[in-house]
Design a protein around this motif. Sequence first.
Motif, PDB file in Angstrom:
ATOM      1  N   THR A   4       0.838  -1.193   0.000  1.00 39.50           N
ATOM      2  CA  THR A   4       0.000   0.000   0.000  1.00 39.50           C
ATOM      3  C   THR A   4       0.872   1.241   0.000  1.00 39.50           C
ATOM      4  OG1 THR A   4      -1.752  -1.143   1.172  1.00 39.50           O
ATOM      5  CG2 THR A   4      -1.769   1.254   1.281  1.00 39.50           C
ATOM      6  N   LEU A   5       1.883   1.239   0.843  1.00 40.76           N
ATOM      7  CA  LEU A   5       2.783   2.384   0.897  1.00 40.76           C
ATOM      8  C   LEU A   5       3.582   2.520  -0.393  1.00 40.76           C
ATOM      9  CD1 LEU A   5       4.062   2.135   4.555  1.00 40.76           C
ATOM     10  CD2 LEU A   5       2.364   3.689   3.616  1.00 40.76           C
ATOM     11  N   ALA A   6       3.965   1.384  -0.979  1.00 43.19           N
ATOM     12  CA  ALA A   6       4.697   1.444  -2.237  1.00 43.19           C
ATOM     13  C   ALA A   6       3.837   2.076  -3.312  1.00 43.19           C
ATOM     14  CB  ALA A   6       5.139   0.045  -2.665  1.00 43.19           C
ATOM     15  N   LEU A   7       2.563   1.710  -3.337  1.00 37.70           N
ATOM     16  CA  LEU A   7       1.671   2.339  -4.297  1.00 37.70           C
ATOM     17  C   LEU A   7       1.602   3.830  -4.025  1.00 37.70           C
ATOM     18  CD1 LEU A   7      -0.349   2.136  -6.588  1.00 37.70           C
ATOM     19  CD2 LEU A   7      -2.125   1.781  -4.877  1.00 37.70           C
ATOM     20  N   GLY A   8       1.587   4.181  -2.749  1.00 44.10           N
ATOM     21  CA  GLY A   8       1.528   5.589  -2.360  1.00 44.10           C
ATOM     22  C   GLY A   8       2.704   6.388  -2.865  1.00 44.10           C
ATOM     23  N   VAL A   9       3.831   5.749  -3.040  1.00 41.65           N
ATOM     24  CA  VAL A   9       4.975   6.473  -3.561  1.00 41.65           C
ATOM     25  C   VAL A   9       5.198   6.184  -5.027  1.00 41.65           C
ATOM     26  CG1 VAL A   9       6.130   6.570  -1.358  1.00 41.65           C
ATOM     27  CG2 VAL A   9       6.683   4.716  -2.891  1.00 41.65           C
ATOM     28  N   LEU A  77      -5.160  -0.708  -3.765  1.00 43.89           N
ATOM     29  CA  LEU A  77      -4.856  -1.898  -2.980  1.00 43.89           C
ATOM     30  C   LEU A  77      -5.830  -1.937  -1.815  1.00 43.89           C
ATOM     31  CD1 LEU A  77      -0.972  -1.787  -2.817  1.00 43.89           C
ATOM     32  CD2 LEU A  77      -2.383  -3.370  -4.113  1.00 43.89           C
ATOM     33  N   LYS A  78      -6.464  -3.074  -1.654  1.00 45.73           N
ATOM     34  CA  LYS A  78      -7.415  -3.255  -0.558  1.00 45.73           C
ATOM     35  C   LYS A  78      -6.649  -3.323   0.762  1.00 45.73           C
ATOM     36  CE  LYS A  78     -11.146  -4.500  -3.175  1.00 45.73           C
ATOM     37  NZ  LYS A  78     -11.719  -3.279  -3.625  1.00 45.73           N
ATOM     38  N   ALA A  79      -7.234  -2.756   1.789  1.00 45.43           N
ATOM     39  CA  ALA A  79      -6.608  -2.770   3.110  1.00 45.43           C
ATOM     40  C   ALA A  79      -7.666  -2.498   4.169  1.00 45.43           C
ATOM     41  CB  ALA A  79      -5.504  -1.728   3.190  1.00 45.43           C
ATOM     42  N   GLU A  80      -7.365  -2.902   5.378  1.00 45.59           N
ATOM     43  CA  GLU A  80      -8.225  -2.635   6.529  1.00 45.59           C
ATOM     44  C   GLU A  80      -7.578  -1.529   7.358  1.00 45.59           C
ATOM     45  OE1 GLU A  80     -11.168  -3.998   7.365  1.00 45.59           O
ATOM     46  OE2 GLU A  80     -11.135  -5.124   5.475  1.00 45.59           O
ATOM     47  N   ARG A 117      -0.058   8.135   8.390  1.00 44.55           N
ATOM     48  CA  ARG A 117      -1.097   7.257   8.915  1.00 44.55           C
ATOM     49  C   ARG A 117      -2.483   7.840   8.622  1.00 44.55           C
ATOM     50  NH1 ARG A 117      -0.238   6.515  14.756  1.00 44.55           N
ATOM     51  NH2 ARG A 117       1.380   5.109  14.048  1.00 44.55           N
ATOM     52  N   THR A 118      -2.646   9.131   8.852  1.00 43.39           N
ATOM     53  CA  THR A 118      -3.920   9.801   8.576  1.00 43.39           C
ATOM     54  C   THR A 118      -4.290   9.677   7.106  1.00 43.39           C
ATOM     55  OG1 THR A 118      -3.610  11.362  10.388  1.00 43.39           O
ATOM     56  CG2 THR A 118      -5.109  12.031   8.612  1.00 43.39           C
ATOM     57  N   SER A 119      -3.328   9.940   6.246  1.00 43.83           N
ATOM     58  CA  SER A 119      -3.560   9.886   4.809  1.00 43.83           C
ATOM     59  C   SER A 119      -4.019   8.506   4.351  1.00 43.83           C
ATOM     60  CB  SER A 119      -2.276  10.284   4.079  1.00 43.83           C
ATOM     61  OG  SER A 119      -2.400  10.108   2.706  1.00 43.83           O
ATOM     62  N   VAL A 120      -3.290   7.489   4.754  1.00 46.13           N
ATOM     63  CA  VAL A 120      -3.594   6.127   4.312  1.00 46.13           C
ATOM     64  C   VAL A 120      -4.884   5.619   4.947  1.00 46.13           C
ATOM     65  CG1 VAL A 120      -2.773   3.735   4.312  1.00 46.13           C
ATOM     66  CG2 VAL A 120      -1.198   5.596   3.764  1.00 46.13           C
ATOM     67  N   THR A 121      -5.048   5.797   6.248  1.00 44.44           N
ATOM     68  CA  THR A 121      -6.251   5.274   6.889  1.00 44.44           C
ATOM     69  C   THR A 121      -7.508   6.018   6.441  1.00 44.44           C
ATOM     70  OG1 THR A 121      -5.864   6.598   8.880  1.00 44.44           O
ATOM     71  CG2 THR A 121      -5.071   4.321   8.903  1.00 44.44           C
ATOM     72  N   THR A 122      -7.411   7.303   6.192  1.00 44.29           N
ATOM     73  CA  THR A 122      -8.565   8.040   5.661  1.00 44.29           C
ATOM     74  C   THR A 122      -8.946   7.489   4.302  1.00 44.29           C
ATOM     75  OG1 THR A 122      -7.974  10.049   6.878  1.00 44.29           O
ATOM     76  CG2 THR A 122      -9.441  10.317   4.977  1.00 44.29           C
ATOM     77  N   SER A 123      -7.957   7.230   3.472  1.00 47.92           N
ATOM     78  CA  SER A 123      -8.216   6.665   2.146  1.00 47.92           C
ATOM     79  C   SER A 123      -8.896   5.307   2.251  1.00 47.92           C
ATOM     80  CB  SER A 123      -6.904   6.526   1.365  1.00 47.92           C
ATOM     81  OG  SER A 123      -6.311   7.778   1.168  1.00 47.92           O
ATOM     82  N   VAL A 124      -8.391   4.451   3.140  1.00 48.97           N
ATOM     83  CA  VAL A 124      -8.947   3.111   3.304  1.00 48.97           C
ATOM     84  C   VAL A 124     -10.370   3.178   3.840  1.00 48.97           C
ATOM     85  CG1 VAL A 124      -8.710   0.946   4.593  1.00 48.97           C
ATOM     86  CG2 VAL A 124      -6.708   1.991   3.543  1.00 48.97           C
ATOM     87  N   ARG A 125     -10.606   4.069   4.784  1.00 47.79           N
ATOM     88  CA  ARG A 125     -11.958   4.191   5.354  1.00 47.79           C
ATOM     89  C   ARG A 125     -12.977   4.653   4.312  1.00 47.79           C
ATOM     90  NH1 ARG A 125      -9.375   6.483  10.306  1.00 47.79           N
ATOM     91  NH2 ARG A 125      -9.303   4.712  11.715  1.00 47.79           N
ATOM     92  N   GLN A 126     -12.542   5.408   3.321  1.00 43.30           N
ATOM     93  CA  GLN A 126     -13.470   5.921   2.313  1.00 43.30           C
ATOM     94  C   GLN A 126     -14.053   4.820   1.445  1.00 43.30           C
ATOM     95  OE1 GLN A 126     -10.978   8.848   0.391  1.00 43.30           O
ATOM     96  NE2 GLN A 126     -11.639  10.479   1.777  1.00 43.30           N
ATOM     97  N   ASP A 127     -13.211   3.863   1.041  1.00 44.22           N
ATOM     98  CA  ASP A 127     -13.708   2.857   0.104  1.00 44.22           C
ATOM     99  C   ASP A 127     -13.045   1.484   0.236  1.00 44.22           C
ATOM    100  OD1 ASP A 127     -11.219   3.454  -0.945  1.00 44.22           O
ATOM    101  OD2 ASP A 127     -11.979   4.249  -2.835  1.00 44.22           O
ATOM    102  N   GLY A 128     -12.344   1.247   1.350  1.00 44.50           N
ATOM    103  CA  GLY A 128     -11.736  -0.061   1.569  1.00 44.50           C
ATOM    104  C   GLY A 128     -10.454  -0.312   0.808  1.00 44.50           C
ATOM    105  N   GLU A 134      -5.638   9.007  -3.796  1.00 46.92           N
ATOM    106  CA  GLU A 134      -6.322   9.181  -2.517  1.00 46.92           C
ATOM    107  C   GLU A 134      -5.340   9.538  -1.406  1.00 46.92           C
ATOM    108  OE1 GLU A 134     -10.032   6.059  -2.979  1.00 46.92           O
ATOM    109  OE2 GLU A 134      -8.157   5.366  -2.070  1.00 46.92           O
ATOM    110  N   ALA A 135      -4.205   8.853  -1.369  1.00 44.79           N
ATOM    111  CA  ALA A 135      -3.234   9.114  -0.308  1.00 44.79           C
ATOM    112  C   ALA A 135      -2.742  10.552  -0.361  1.00 44.79           C
ATOM    113  CB  ALA A 135      -2.060   8.142  -0.409  1.00 44.79           C
ATOM    114  N   ILE A 136      -2.498  11.054  -1.533  1.00 42.37           N
ATOM    115  CA  ILE A 136      -2.051  12.435  -1.663  1.00 42.37           C
ATOM    116  C   ILE A 136      -3.188  13.389  -1.325  1.00 42.37           C
ATOM    117  CG2 ILE A 136      -1.262  14.189  -3.268  1.00 42.37           C
ATOM    118  CD1 ILE A 136       0.304  11.917  -4.641  1.00 42.37           C
TER     119      ILE A 136
END
Length: 165
Positions: A4-9, A77-80, A117-128, A134-136
Amino acid sequence: MSQTLALGVSASVLLFNADAYAAEQVILKYGSFQGSVTVQELNQFVKTGKTTPNLKAYLQTAKQDPALARQALTAGLKAEPDYVNSILSGWAGPILVNQVGEVFHPPAGELNVQALRTSVTTSVRQDGEVTLLEAISNYPENSLEVEGDRIIPVYERLSSLAKIF
């Protein structure tokens, strides 16, 4: 999570959210070239495929195919959310943040663990799932720098770390 982080970068570049606490501008860097685009420009690029002069110059300088850049921005990438938080809060968190910070960081400093953490978890909460866009978009600072020439080496290291998890 490291995927997930790799996709983010990855192909970092990187976004739109009307929230006042979200990124509005992305400074794209590749070698000595530096160009600034708004998150709105990137969002429009993803939706329509049309580039602004600054984004077009960056893509040409970086020798990036616009279609691949669009795909990199939207591949999810799907994540919880709880799993993301546990990884970032654990022993691997600082390692992952350090790697991501080589590519994706605020203009005047290092990447902040809580902001990531805020960026990634907010993105995941929006649509799984989380996408680079989204991360940016959810990064809680007004602007970000993306080091385009660092993306591949960092992605490769994060991919190796993903095998641990």
